[in-house]
Scaffold this motif. Structure first.
Motif, PDB file in Angstrom:
ATOM      1  N   SER A 100      -6.844   5.997  -1.337  1.00 13.60           N
ATOM      2  CA  SER A 100      -7.497   4.687  -1.229  1.00 13.60           C
ATOM      3  C   SER A 100      -6.823   3.628  -2.095  1.00 13.60           C
ATOM      4  O   SER A 100      -7.487   2.697  -2.558  1.00 13.60           O
ATOM      5  N   GLY A 101      -5.555   3.776  -2.352  1.00 14.22           N
ATOM      6  CA  GLY A 101      -4.826   2.745  -3.086  1.00 14.22           C
ATOM      7  C   GLY A 101      -4.470   3.142  -4.511  1.00 14.22           C
ATOM      8  O   GLY A 101      -3.648   2.490  -5.153  1.00 14.22           O
TER       9      GLY A 101
ATOM     10  N   ILE B 102      -6.827  -2.830  -6.991  1.00 16.91           N
ATOM     11  CA  ILE B 102      -6.562  -2.523  -5.588  1.00 16.91           C
ATOM     12  C   ILE B 102      -7.208  -3.581  -4.690  1.00 16.91           C
ATOM     13  O   ILE B 102      -8.403  -3.875  -4.842  1.00 16.91           O
ATOM     14  N   ASP B 103      -6.416  -4.142  -3.786  1.00 20.10           N
ATOM     15  CA  ASP B 103      -6.877  -5.133  -2.813  1.00 20.10           C
ATOM     16  C   ASP B 103      -7.295  -6.461  -3.458  1.00 20.10           C
ATOM     17  O   ASP B 103      -7.887  -7.289  -2.775  1.00 20.10           O
TER      18      ASP B 103
ATOM     19  N   GLY C  29       0.839  -1.188   0.000  1.00 19.69           N
ATOM     20  CA  GLY C  29       0.000   0.000   0.000  1.00 19.69           C
ATOM     21  C   GLY C  29       0.874   1.237   0.000  1.00 19.69           C
ATOM     22  O   GLY C  29       1.972   1.225  -0.518  1.00 19.69           O
TER      23      GLY C  29
ATOM     24  N   SER D 177      -5.293  -0.698  -0.323  1.00 18.65           N
ATOM     25  CA  SER D 177      -5.873   0.586   0.070  1.00 18.65           C
ATOM     26  C   SER D 177      -5.302   1.069   1.398  1.00 18.65           C
ATOM     27  O   SER D 177      -5.850   1.982   2.002  1.00 18.65           O
TER      28      SER D 177
ATOM     29  N   GLY E  61     -12.116  -0.701  -5.677  1.00 14.67           N
ATOM     30  CA  GLY E  61     -10.862  -0.193  -6.226  1.00 14.67           C
ATOM     31  C   GLY E  61     -11.121   0.707  -7.419  1.00 14.67           C
ATOM     32  O   GLY E  61     -11.847   1.697  -7.320  1.00 14.67           O
TER      33      GLY E  61
END
Lengths: 252, 252, 252, 252, 252, 252, 252, 252
Positions: B211-212, B232-233, B180, B203, D207
Motif C-alpha cells: 500500500s505504498g 503516502i499519496d 508508486g 499507494s 498512509g
C-alpha cells in the motif's frame, strides 16, 4: 522416487533379475548416506544436475570437513558457502585443491579449471558495501562453470556509471543485479536490456532499509519486466540459478 | 502564543491602554472561531504565511461550506483537499469563484490568477496511475502561487522518457517526484539535478508494494542526496512545501 | 548523459573537431574514476552542485583515505560521514586540513571558512540523546556553506523551552527538527513558523519506538503542513537538503 | 471465586446452615445466567463496581435486547456500545428510558440523572474526525456518573487553540486526550497538567498512520509522564477508566 | 505558558510593578536552566506537581550528576531511572542521601521517608523475569510518596497463586499488573477487581513475543474494562501514573 | 480452585472435620510455596498431571537450584529447560541424579528409567541446524515418559530422505516436525501420515525467514490437515504436548 | 508413494501377476481423479485415515457439487467447509443426506449417526462473536466421529463463568479453546487441566487485535504448557486434529 | 540512451549526414509517443526484445484502446494484463484479432499462431484457487512465443499428485510453480528437477497467509537451490521471464 529409475527397477524385478525386497531396499539406500547429523545426498547430481552445496553457517569445522569428504569421495566439485570461523582453514588443510574466496565467504574444492567456463553471466552491484554478496554470486556461478563479468559500484544515484557498462551488459545471457538501500538498480537495468535479470537485495542500509526488506520489496514491485528475485543477501542462490540459465543458453 | 504579539499586548498593558483582563481575553479570542465541530484558525496567516487548509474527507458538505465561509469572509484564498461526495457541488453553489479540480480531488476558492505565478516547481510522476497524486501536488502549488511544470509517465523502466525531460527539470527551483511500486524515480532524479527533490510515494502497486510503504521506504533510503519525503499519496503536502521553497528562491 | 554536454560533444563531432569514437569514449571516461571497489564520480559537482559524499560505514580506513584523495585532488571540499573506527585518525594523518566532529561522527576536509556562511538553517532537537543526529545535520549544513543556529533539548514535554526559541526560529530560512520517541517536535514547530521544516526521526526510545519507525510515521502523518521527512537518524540528508534550500533563499 | 463470598459460604456450611452440595451449586449459579449465546454476569456489579457492558458489534438487535432485558431486570443502568444497524431502534422500542447517542454509537438505559454527576473528566480531541471516539468516551463517563467537560478540535498544529483551554483542563481530575494521525496531543497535554492523562489513539489518518498504530505507538512513547493508553478508537475504555479514577478523587 | 502565571504577570505589568520587557524575559527565563546538553525544567513542579525525572540511558555519569545537582539545589526529591554504567556510583558519591535500587535500575535522592507513604498501590507481576520492571514501578511509586504492596510470580498459568492475593488486591486504590509473554495477567485481574488497572507489558519471552509487542497488544485488546497500558518495560511510567491516581484517592 | 478438591474440603467442613478458617487457609497454602522470587506450585501435579518445569533463561544458577530443591523434595522428576551459564554444573553438583543434555540445553533430574517409556513419538527435523530444537522436543518427551524415534536432516529439498522414513513414521502415535527456513516439512509429513503432527518452527534461516516467523506462518497456513503449531524454537512445548497425546494413545 | 503399497505392487510384479508397465500406471492412476480444475484424491482415506475435505471458498457451487460427487461415489462421508453463496443449497439439492450447519458455514454429507460418537472433545469460546469458529470446530469433530461438549462465552474477563465448567472440562480427552482479542483463554485453561489444549485464535477484535495476530501470538507465547495452536479462525483444523487425538485416546 | 544507437547517430553526424541539432532531437523523439496520460515506448522492442505491455488496472477502457492502437500500428503483438471492467469488450470491438483469456484477465492482440511456439515452459499450481495466477503466467508465455505445459492442483498436501507429473516436468526448460498458503510447492519441485524454477506466491489463504507474504517469504527462504521469485500474484512477470529463458534455451 525418480519415476525413470523406478521403471528401471521394476523392469529388473519383472525380469527376475532383482528381488522385490532388494528393490525396496535400493530405493531407500541409493539416495543418501547418513552421517548422523547430516544425510548426504549423492543422488542429487542425477536429480538436479549439481551436487548438494554445504551451507557452513551453524556447523562446526569438523562437520563441514566430514560432509565434504563424503561428497568429494564421489569425485565431484564441492562448494561450501557462508563459511564460519575455522572452516576455510580446516578445509584447506584437509583438501589440497580447496580455494578460499574470503570476500565471498566461500570455499570451492575440485576441478574448476578457469579456461572451461561457458557463456556469460554479468554481476553488477550498486555500492561498495554490496560487494561481498555480489562476489558470492560471481564465485558461485564460476565454480559451477559459467564465465562471469563483474561491474561493481554502478548504483543509480550516479547513472552515468551504469550506462557506461551497457555495451558489456548486453553481451550477457543473464544479469545478476545486487543492491541494498532503495534497491532500484535491477529495475533500471531490466528496463535497458533483453536478458533475464536476477535481483539480489542486500541488507545494506539503515533505518527504513529494514535489514533489506525494502530493497527486496522494491525489486519485487519493479515496474520493469524480466526480473525475478532471491532472498536478501543470497548471492549464492542468484549465482546458482544464473548458471542454470546461462548453461542452457550456451548449449549448441 | 506568538512572542511578538505577546510583546505588543504587554506594551499596551504597560501603557495602560489595555487592561490585563482584556489582554488575557484577546489572547484567547484572537486565534480562532469555534464552530462547535471545528475551530477555525484565522490567526494562521500571520503565523504560517498561509490560511488553514480544509481537509474534506470525513466532513459533511455542509460542514465544509461552513468552514469555508468562515475563512473566506476574511478575504483569503481557501483550499479544500480530498473532497468527498457532494462537496465540490456544494462549494461551487455557495461560492461563485470556486474551481473544482476533479483529478486532484480539490476545490480552490479565491483570487488565484494564473498570470501571477512565481518561480518554477516541476512535478513528475512515474506512471499513469500516479497522476491523481501528482495533480494534487501541482494544483496545490499553483493555488498557493507557484508556476508549475508537469511531466507525467516518466518512470524508470523506460529511462529515455525521463532523460528527455532533463533540460526542463533543470529550470525548476524544486522538483516533486511522485512514484508508486518500487519508488525509484526520486532517487534517479536527485542523482541528476541540483535542486531539492520532494518525493511522494503513492499507494499504486500490489503485493509487496504494501500500500505504498515500499515506495516510501525506498525513497527514504535513497542512495542519492538532496531528497526528502512526505506521506503516502500526500500530494498536497509536497505541493505546499515545494511552494514554500520556490517562493523563497523566487524572492529577489 | 547530460543533454547539454551531449550537445556540446555532438557540435564538436559535427565540426570535425572530434571523432565519433572519441566522443563515445569521452562520454564514458569523463564522469568517474574506477578505484576497483569504488567509482569516484568527479562529474558530480557539475551535475549536482556538490561533490560526492563518502559514507564511512562498512569501509576500511584505507579505502576512505584513497577515495578522499581521488576527490580532493580535484580541489574540492570532501565530507566523510558515519566515520568508522580508525577513519578520523587516518584522515587527519593524510590530510592536514581534516577536521573531526566526533559527536556528529564526521570528518570535513577543505576550505570551509567559518566567516563565509550564508543565510540561516535552524537545527532543533527534542532531547539530549538526539544530539548526535542533530549535530550531523548541523555540521553538514555548515560544511556545505550555510550558517547554522542550534537549539537542543527543546522537546514538547516541556513546551516553554521550545516557545522561548520562537523568535530565533523565525529568522531561519529552513528548520531541521530532530526527534525520537513520539516524534512530535516537527509537527509542533511547523504549526508555529512559516519556513519549510525538514523532520529527522531518530532511533532514540524503546519498546514501541520501533527503532525510530514510530517517530518517522508520526512525522509523515503530521497534522501540520510545510514538513517533509528524511530517513531515521539521517542527519546528513537533512543538512544537505536544508543547505540546498537555504542557498536558494540566500541568493540575491 | 470471590474469597470473601467463599468465606461466607464456608461459614454457613460450617454452621450447618448450608449443605456442601448446595454450596457448590451456589458458587456455580450465582455469577451468571446462560442465555445460550451469552452468559450474563449479574455478579459483576459486586465484583467490579459496575454492570457488564454490552458490545453491540456482531450481535443481532434481538440478542442485544435479550441481554439488556436480563441485565435491566436487576435494576441497573445498562450501556450498549458500538451499536449496529437496528439496535438503537430496537432498544428504544423495548425500553422507554433508552437514550441514543448517535455520534458515540451508544445507547444508555436507566437512571442516569444529569444533576448527579461527580467530579470532572475533561475530554479533548485533536480534530473534527476524532469526535466520534471522543464522544464515546464522554458519554461513557457521563453514563457511569462523572461530570464531563469537552474541548474538541484542539490539535497541536494550532497550539493556541489548546493553550486557551488550559485553565479549564486544570480543573479536571483526569483528562482523556483523543487524537489520530501523529497522536501528539496527549504528550503535549501531559506536559502541561498535573492530572493523569488517558490517551486514546484513533484510526484517523492515511498512509503511515497505519490505521492508528502510529498514534498508538507515539502515545506509548511519550516523552511526558503521567500518561497511559487504551486501544485504537476505544473511547469507551478510556471513559470507563477515567470514571473509576474520577470517582475515587471525588469521594470525600 | 501557564495562564494563571501569565495573568499574574500581566497584573503586575498593569500595576506598573513590572516592565513589559522584564515580563517577557521572565516568561523565558523562569522555566528552565540551560546546561548546554540539557535544559533543566525547574518550573515543572508547579506545572506538573513533580520535578523532571532524569532518564539515565545514553547519558554520561557526569551529565547525570550535573543535572541532578541543578534539580537538587532547588530542594526537591530527584529520581534517576534506567541508570547506566557508573551512574549509581557517581550519584552516591556526589549525594550522600542517594539510594540505589539495583533491580529497578534506579537511584532516588532526597527525603523519601518510608513512614509518610499514602494510600495503596498494588504491584503484581507474572513471572520471575518480570521482576525488574515491576520493581521499577514499585520504587517509582514509593519515591513519589505512595505506599506499595508487591505480589510477584502470580502468572495466570497457575491461577491459584493469583487468586490467593485477591483480598489484598482489593485494598489497593490502583493496581499495576506487569507481564510478558502472552500478557494476560492484567485482563484477568481487571475482571476481578474494582480499582483501575495499569498494565505494563514486558519484553520477556521469545519467538512470537515480538519483544513485548504481543503482550502490549493483548493488554490493549483486553476483554476486561478499567485497564490502560504504558510502553513495553515502562515500569516508571506506570508507577508515576499510579501515584497520581493513588494520591487523589488518598486525599480527604 | 479445583472444584473436586473444593468439594472435598466442603465435605470435611460440613462434617465438622475442618473449621472454615482452616479450609480457607488450606486453599491458599496448598498450591505453592513462596521463595520470594518464585512461587513453586506443588499442586500442579494433581492439576496438570506433571510438575512445573523450570525455565532456566534469566535466572541465576542459585535460583534454579533453590527451585529445583523445593520441587525435588516432593519426590518428583524435575526438568530444567533453556539452561543458562553455570546452571547445568550447579545442578549436577547439587543433585547426583541430574543428567545434562547439552544439545537440548536441558537438565533432567529424577527417576527417568529408559526401559519404562511408552508408545512412540517421532521427532523429525529438516536440517542440521534445527537439531537443538528437535533434541529439546525429544528429550522432553523422553523425560516425561514417552518412547522417542528421531529422524534428523530429512528436509523437503531432498524428498527421498524423508520418504525413506515413512514406514517408521507410520508407527508413531504423534509426530513432531521441526523446520526453519520455509517451514514446509510438517505440511509434507501431515499429507502422508494418519497421526497428529505438531509443527515446530525454528529461527534457522536469514533474510525473509524473519527469525522464524515465516516458518511459523507457513506451518499455520498448511494446506494439509491434522497439524498444530507451537512457538518458534519451542521444542519443549512440542515434546510436552506430544507426550500428553502419546500417553493417552498408549493407555489400554 | 506409500511404501506398503509399493511393496505389494512389487510383490505382484515379482510373481509375474503384474507387468512393470501396468505397475507404473497404477501408481499414477490410483491416487486421484483429475477433474481439470481439481485432482480428487481417493487414496487419501488409506493414507491419512480420512477423505479429503472440500474447502468451499473461491469455488463455484457447481465445482463443489462435482467434487463432492466424485468423493461420495466411493461411499465416504464428505465435508464441505467455508461454504460460499449458493453452495449449501446446491449440495442439499444434489445429495438428500446433506446437512447444513449455517453458523459453522459447513455442509456434511453421509452417515454421521449421532449415537456412534466416541470419547469427548470439549469446545470452549471466549465470547459470543467467537461462536462461528467454535461451531466450525465442533461440527468438524462431530462429523469425523467424536462426541463434543460445548461451553461458549466463558472468557477470562468473567473468570467464574469458566471455573464453573472445570468439572466438565476435565472429562474431555482434548480441549479446543477458541478466543479473539487478547487470546488468553487457552492459557488459563491449559493451566487448569491435564488434557492437551488446541488453541484457535479468532479475528474478533479491533485496533491492536491485528485481525487475530495478537491472539495467535499470545497463544503461542503461553506461559502454560500442553498447548498448540492453529491458524486464525481455523476451527476446522482444530476439530480435525482434536478428533485424531480423541480417537486414539478412545481406542481400547 | 542506447550506446549502439548513439554510436550510429554519431557516425552519421561525423559523416555530415545528420546535423547535431537533428541528432539531439531524434534521441528525444524516437523512443516514445506522448499521449498525455501515457508515453508509449516504441523503442522498447529494440531495447528489450518485446513491446511494452499494457497494465489494464486503473485505466479506462478508452485509454487502453488508445495505447493499444498506438502500439499496434507498429505491427506488433500487444498484451493487455489485469483487464478491468469493459476493457476486453472495448478491445475486441476495436481489434478484430483480440483474444480474451478471462481466467487470466488478459487480452492478446496480434499474430500469436499456436503452431509456432518454441521450447517448453511448465506451469504448475498448488490448488484450484491458484489457477487464475497460473493461467496469467501460461497465457503470457504463450503470447510471447513459448510452448506451455500446464499441471494444476498438484499441491504438496497430496504429494503423489505432484510426483506423477515428474516425467513431464523434466522435459521443460523452465518451470513456473504457483502456490499460495504455505508456498512450499516451488521448494519441493526445485529439489526434484534440474531446470530453473520461477516461484509465484499467490494471495490465496487466510489468517497468517498475510495476503501472500508468507508464501513469498517461504519461497525466498527455500532450502532448495535454483529458484527465484516474483511478486505476489504476478503471473505475468513469471511468464515473461520464463519466456526469456526458454527462448534462449531453444535457440540452436
Amino acid at each position: 522416487m525418480n519415476p525413470t529409475d523406478l521403471r528401471g527397477l521394476l523392469d529388473q524385478v519383472g525380469q527376475g533379475n532383482l528381488s522385490p525386497d532388494e528393490a525396496v531396499k535400493r530405493l531407500r539406500d541409493l539416495p543418501f548416506e547418513n552421517l548422523g547429523h547430516t544425510r548426504v545426498d549423492h543422488h542429487r547430481t542425477l536429480r538436479n544436475g549439481f551436487p548438494e552445496v554445504i551451507y557452513g553457517e551453524g556447523k562446526t569445522a569438523d562437520q563441514v570437513v566430514e560432509i565434504t569428504r563424503s561428497l568429494y569421495g564421489k569425485n565431484q566439485t564441492v562448494i561450501v558457502t557462508r563459511t564460519g570461523e575455522g572452516q576455510p582453514e580446516a578445509l584447506r588443510e584437509a583438501f589440497s585443491g580447496a580455494v578460499h574466496h574470503p570476500e565471498a565467504r566461500m570455499v570451492v574444492i575440485g576441478n574448476s579449471k578457469p579456461g572451461a567456463k561457458v557463456g556469460c553471466v554479468a554481476v553488477l552491484c550498486g555500492g561498495t558495501s554490496d560487494i561481498p554478496v555480489a562476489e558470492e554470486a560471481a564465485v558461485a556461478a564460476e565454480a559451477l562453470g559459467s564465465r562471469v563479468e563483474r561491474a561493481f559500484d554502478v548504483g543509480i544515484a550516479g547513472l552515468p556509471r551504469l550506462l557506461a557498462e551497457l555495451d558489456s551488459l548486453r553481451q550477457a545471457n543473464v544479469i545478476i543485479a545486487v543492491a541494498g538501500m532503495e534497491g532500484a538498480l535491477p529495475s533500471v537495468v531490466a528496463g535497458l536490456v533483453e536478458a533475464p535479470v536476477i535481483a539480489v537485495p542486500t541488507s545494506v542500509g539503515y533505518g527504513t532499509s529494514m535489514s533489506g526488506l525494502t530493497a527486496l520489496f522494491a525489486m519485487l514491485n519493479s515496474c520493469a519486466d524480466g526480473l525475478s528475485v532471491v532472498n536478501i543477501d543470497n548471492g549464492f542462490g542468484a549465482g546458482y540459478q544464473a548458471h542454470l540459465i546461462n548453461r542452457m543458453a550456451s548449449k549448441k
